[in-house]
Design a protein around this motif. Structure first.
Motif, PDB file in Angstrom:
ATOM      1  N   LEU A   5       0.861  -1.194   0.000  1.00  0.00           N
ATOM      2  CA  LEU A   5       0.000   0.000   0.000  1.00  0.00           C
ATOM      3  C   LEU A   5       0.888   1.232   0.000  1.00  0.00           C
ATOM      4  CD1 LEU A   5      -2.893   1.272   0.440  1.00  0.00           C
ATOM      5  CD2 LEU A   5      -2.364   1.224   2.886  1.00  0.00           C
ATOM      6  N   VAL A   6       0.439   2.269  -0.713  1.00  0.00           N
ATOM      7  CA  VAL A   6       1.147   3.545  -0.735  1.00  0.00           C
ATOM      8  C   VAL A   6       0.207   4.622  -0.210  1.00  0.00           C
ATOM      9  CG1 VAL A   6       2.289   5.280  -2.158  1.00  0.00           C
ATOM     10  CG2 VAL A   6       2.534   2.852  -2.728  1.00  0.00           C
ATOM     11  N   VAL A   7       0.684   5.406   0.756  1.00  0.00           N
ATOM     12  CA  VAL A   7      -0.039   6.601   1.214  1.00  0.00           C
ATOM     13  C   VAL A   7       0.732   7.798   0.672  1.00  0.00           C
ATOM     14  CG1 VAL A   7      -0.919   7.891   3.171  1.00  0.00           C
ATOM     15  CG2 VAL A   7      -0.798   5.392   3.299  1.00  0.00           C
ATOM     16  N   TRP A   8       0.100   8.582  -0.222  1.00  0.00           N
ATOM     17  CA  TRP A   8       0.819   9.586  -1.002  1.00  0.00           C
ATOM     18  C   TRP A   8       0.163  10.953  -0.835  1.00  0.00           C
ATOM     19  CZ3 TRP A   8       5.007   8.530  -4.386  1.00  0.00           C
ATOM     20  CH2 TRP A   8       5.436   9.613  -5.176  1.00  0.00           C
ATOM     21  N   SER A  42       1.721   2.275 -10.424  1.00  0.00           N
ATOM     22  CA  SER A  42       2.392   1.326  -9.536  1.00  0.00           C
ATOM     23  C   SER A  42       1.403   0.246  -9.129  1.00  0.00           C
ATOM     24  CB  SER A  42       2.942   2.040  -8.297  1.00  0.00           C
ATOM     25  OG  SER A  42       1.886   2.551  -7.514  1.00  0.00           O
ATOM     26  N   ARG A  43       1.885  -0.909  -8.834  1.00  0.00           N
ATOM     27  CA  ARG A  43       1.017  -2.048  -8.568  1.00  0.00           C
ATOM     28  C   ARG A  43       0.251  -1.939  -7.259  1.00  0.00           C
ATOM     29  NH1 ARG A  43       3.802  -7.596 -10.178  1.00  0.00           N
ATOM     30  NH2 ARG A  43       1.633  -8.209 -10.080  1.00  0.00           N
ATOM     31  N   PRO A  44       0.819  -1.410  -6.169  1.00  0.00           N
ATOM     32  CA  PRO A  44       0.042  -1.376  -4.933  1.00  0.00           C
ATOM     33  C   PRO A  44      -1.082  -0.352  -4.995  1.00  0.00           C
ATOM     34  CG  PRO A  44       2.165  -0.304  -4.614  1.00  0.00           C
ATOM     35  CD  PRO A  44       2.190  -0.906  -5.977  1.00  0.00           C
ATOM     36  N   PRO A  45      -2.142  -0.555  -4.210  1.00  0.00           N
ATOM     37  CA  PRO A  45      -3.198   0.453  -4.090  1.00  0.00           C
ATOM     38  C   PRO A  45      -2.620   1.738  -3.497  1.00  0.00           C
ATOM     39  CG  PRO A  45      -3.880  -1.644  -3.120  1.00  0.00           C
ATOM     40  CD  PRO A  45      -2.420  -1.751  -3.402  1.00  0.00           C
ATOM     41  N   VAL A  46      -3.251   2.863  -3.812  1.00  0.00           N
ATOM     42  CA  VAL A  46      -2.768   4.166  -3.368  1.00  0.00           C
ATOM     43  C   VAL A  46      -3.861   4.882  -2.590  1.00  0.00           C
ATOM     44  CG1 VAL A  46      -1.839   6.403  -4.077  1.00  0.00           C
ATOM     45  CG2 VAL A  46      -1.277   4.345  -5.398  1.00  0.00           C
ATOM     46  N   LEU A  47      -3.502   5.362  -1.396  1.00  0.00           N
ATOM     47  CA  LEU A  47      -4.386   6.198  -0.599  1.00  0.00           C
ATOM     48  C   LEU A  47      -3.791   7.601  -0.597  1.00  0.00           C
ATOM     49  CD1 LEU A  47      -6.831   6.464   1.323  1.00  0.00           C
ATOM     50  CD2 LEU A  47      -5.277   5.913   3.203  1.00  0.00           C
ATOM     51  N   PHE A  48      -4.495   8.552  -1.241  1.00  0.00           N
ATOM     52  CA  PHE A  48      -3.993   9.912  -1.340  1.00  0.00           C
ATOM     53  C   PHE A  48      -4.389  10.735  -0.119  1.00  0.00           C
ATOM     54  CE2 PHE A  48      -4.098   8.857  -5.923  1.00  0.00           C
ATOM     55  CZ  PHE A  48      -2.824   9.254  -6.273  1.00  0.00           C
ATOM     56  N   LEU A  49      -3.471  11.601   0.319  1.00  0.00           N
ATOM     57  CA  LEU A  49      -3.779  12.648   1.287  1.00  0.00           C
ATOM     58  C   LEU A  49      -4.056  13.918   0.495  1.00  0.00           C
ATOM     59  CD1 LEU A  49      -0.878  12.169   3.872  1.00  0.00           C
ATOM     60  CD2 LEU A  49      -3.161  11.161   3.942  1.00  0.00           C
ATOM     61  N   ILE A  50      -5.152  14.604   0.805  1.00  0.00           N
ATOM     62  CA  ILE A  50      -5.566  15.736  -0.010  1.00  0.00           C
ATOM     63  C   ILE A  50      -6.258  16.762   0.876  1.00  0.00           C
ATOM     64  CG2 ILE A  50      -7.838  14.804  -0.614  1.00  0.00           C
ATOM     65  CD1 ILE A  50      -5.513  16.432  -3.167  1.00  0.00           C
ATOM     66  N   THR A  51      -6.225  18.013   0.470  1.00  0.00           N
ATOM     67  CA  THR A  51      -7.041  19.041   1.110  1.00  0.00           C
ATOM     68  C   THR A  51      -8.225  19.318   0.197  1.00  0.00           C
ATOM     69  OG1 THR A  51      -5.675  20.756   0.096  1.00  0.00           O
ATOM     70  CG2 THR A  51      -5.140  20.117   2.362  1.00  0.00           C
ATOM     71  N   CYS A  52      -9.299  19.833   0.766  1.00  0.00           N
ATOM     72  CA  CYS A  52     -10.535  20.010  -0.007  1.00  0.00           C
ATOM     73  C   CYS A  52     -10.317  20.879  -1.243  1.00  0.00           C
ATOM     74  CB  CYS A  52     -11.625  20.612   0.875  1.00  0.00           C
ATOM     75  SG  CYS A  52     -12.247  19.461   2.120  1.00  0.00           S
ATOM     76  N   ARG A  73     -10.051   3.098   5.155  1.00  0.00           N
ATOM     77  CA  ARG A  73      -9.821   3.163   3.705  1.00  0.00           C
ATOM     78  C   ARG A  73      -8.663   2.262   3.285  1.00  0.00           C
ATOM     79  NH1 ARG A  73     -13.293   6.556   1.752  1.00  0.00           N
ATOM     80  NH2 ARG A  73     -14.216   8.102   3.152  1.00  0.00           N
ATOM     81  N   ALA A  74      -7.655   2.127   4.126  1.00  0.00           N
ATOM     82  CA  ALA A  74      -6.580   1.176   3.823  1.00  0.00           C
ATOM     83  C   ALA A  74      -7.140  -0.236   3.757  1.00  0.00           C
ATOM     84  CB  ALA A  74      -5.484   1.273   4.882  1.00  0.00           C
ATOM     85  N   GLY A  75      -8.007  -0.574   4.712  1.00  0.00           N
ATOM     86  CA  GLY A  75      -8.591  -1.911   4.718  1.00  0.00           C
ATOM     87  C   GLY A  75      -9.439  -2.175   3.499  1.00  0.00           C
ATOM     88  N   VAL A  76     -10.211  -1.169   3.072  1.00  0.00           N
ATOM     89  CA  VAL A  76     -11.048  -1.328   1.877  1.00  0.00           C
ATOM     90  C   VAL A  76     -10.184  -1.510   0.636  1.00  0.00           C
ATOM     91  CG1 VAL A  76     -12.684  -0.157   0.347  1.00  0.00           C
ATOM     92  CG2 VAL A  76     -13.046  -0.130   2.815  1.00  0.00           C
ATOM     93  N   LEU A  77      -9.114  -0.714   0.520  1.00  0.00           N
ATOM     94  CA  LEU A  77      -8.228  -0.832  -0.641  1.00  0.00           C
ATOM     95  C   LEU A  77      -7.568  -2.203  -0.716  1.00  0.00           C
ATOM     96  CD1 LEU A  77      -6.488   2.671  -0.607  1.00  0.00           C
ATOM     97  CD2 LEU A  77      -7.946   1.761  -2.432  1.00  0.00           C
ATOM     98  N   LEU A  78      -7.250  -2.777   0.444  1.00  0.00           N
ATOM     99  CA  LEU A  78      -6.555  -4.065   0.469  1.00  0.00           C
ATOM    100  C   LEU A  78      -7.513  -5.248   0.536  1.00  0.00           C
ATOM    101  CD1 LEU A  78      -3.685  -3.039   2.885  1.00  0.00           C
ATOM    102  CD2 LEU A  78      -3.444  -3.642   0.472  1.00  0.00           C
TER     103      LEU A  78
END
Length: 239
Positions: free
Chosen positions: A64-67, A87-97, A127-132
């Motif tokens: 997993l990647v947190v980006w 990239s092959r792993p799922p990605v969880l983005f950090l974002i502002t509105c 969200r990490a759990g859902v992605l994985l």
């Protein structure tokens, strides 16, 4: 905030899966690392820039990647965020509105999601759990769980391994709240307010936690821990 998360559709367990955290905010990096590791993930590396994160992605394998989608050098990185998205792993983005509109076209396919700042540890884990989900040990839908502890929201019953837990309604509500906030230290006042909408019932919470601990941790590795002066934390490494 992102789309609503079905808390029953994920497992807070990391099972040692490796995570790459890429953010220029040292506070966010520390909070994310602590949250993920307390839930059983392994933060294999952190990076403070998009270029550094891209190099780690090329050289190492992560589950997993947190980006951080707001990193200044995202736009300077060759092919921009495409390297992350390809990239092959799922990605969880950090974002502002205010950045969200730039990210929405890149979401989808069940392998990319986001959390908005300021983020909550429980949402990151959800969200990490859902992605994985589906990559290993997929839990049954509607069953919040942590390790061998499974809750059934339909019957309001709980089971740890092969052992059924005889919980009162109040104990079930408390256990569920602790589970979905795994890794977070919760004060008695927070629990009273968030679960019963009454911040004054701290003495009752103390007794309820004591009873719940006797049932949940009776013959197994302790999951409910006391942080003296702070409150309670749920998880295998809560200490």
């Amino acid at each position: 905030m992102g789309a609503a998360v079905d808390e029953g559709a994920f497992s807070p367990r990391g099972d040692g899966r490796g995570v790459l955290v890429v953010t220029g905010d040292a506070g966010d990096a520390a909070q994310l690392s602590g949250t993920l590791e307390s839930a059983g993930y392994r933060v294999g590396a952190t990076a403070a820039s998009a270029v550094e994160g891209a190099g780690l992605l090329r050289r190492s394998r992560f589950d997993l990647v947190v980006w951080d989608a707001t990193l200044p050098d995202n736009k300077d990185l060759a092919r921009g965020r495409r390297l992350v998205l390809e990239s092959r792993p799922p990605v969880l983005f950090l974002i502002t509105c205010d950045y969200l509109h730039t990210l929405l076209p890149e979401l989808g396919a069940g392998t990319r999601d986001y959390v908005t700042r300021p983020f909550q540890p429980a949402e990151v884990l959800a969200r990490a759990g859902v992605l994985l989900r589906g990559r290993r040990d997929t839990p049954a839908p509607g069953m919040p769980r942590y390790g061998d502890l499974v809750l059934d929201d339909v019957t309001c019953r709980a089971q740890r391994g092969a052992r059924s837990l005889d919980l009162t309604p109040a104990e079930y509500r408390l256990l569920r709240h602790l589970l979905v906030n795994a890794g977070q230290v919760l004060s008695k006042e927070q629990i009273s307010r968030q679960v019963w909408n009454d911040s004054r019932a701290t003495e009752a919470i103390e007794k309820l936690v004591s009873r719940l601990r006797q049932k949940v941790d009776q013959e197994d590795t302790a999951l409910i821990h006391t942080r003296r002066g702070f409150g309670y934390v749920f998880g295998r490494t809560g200490g």
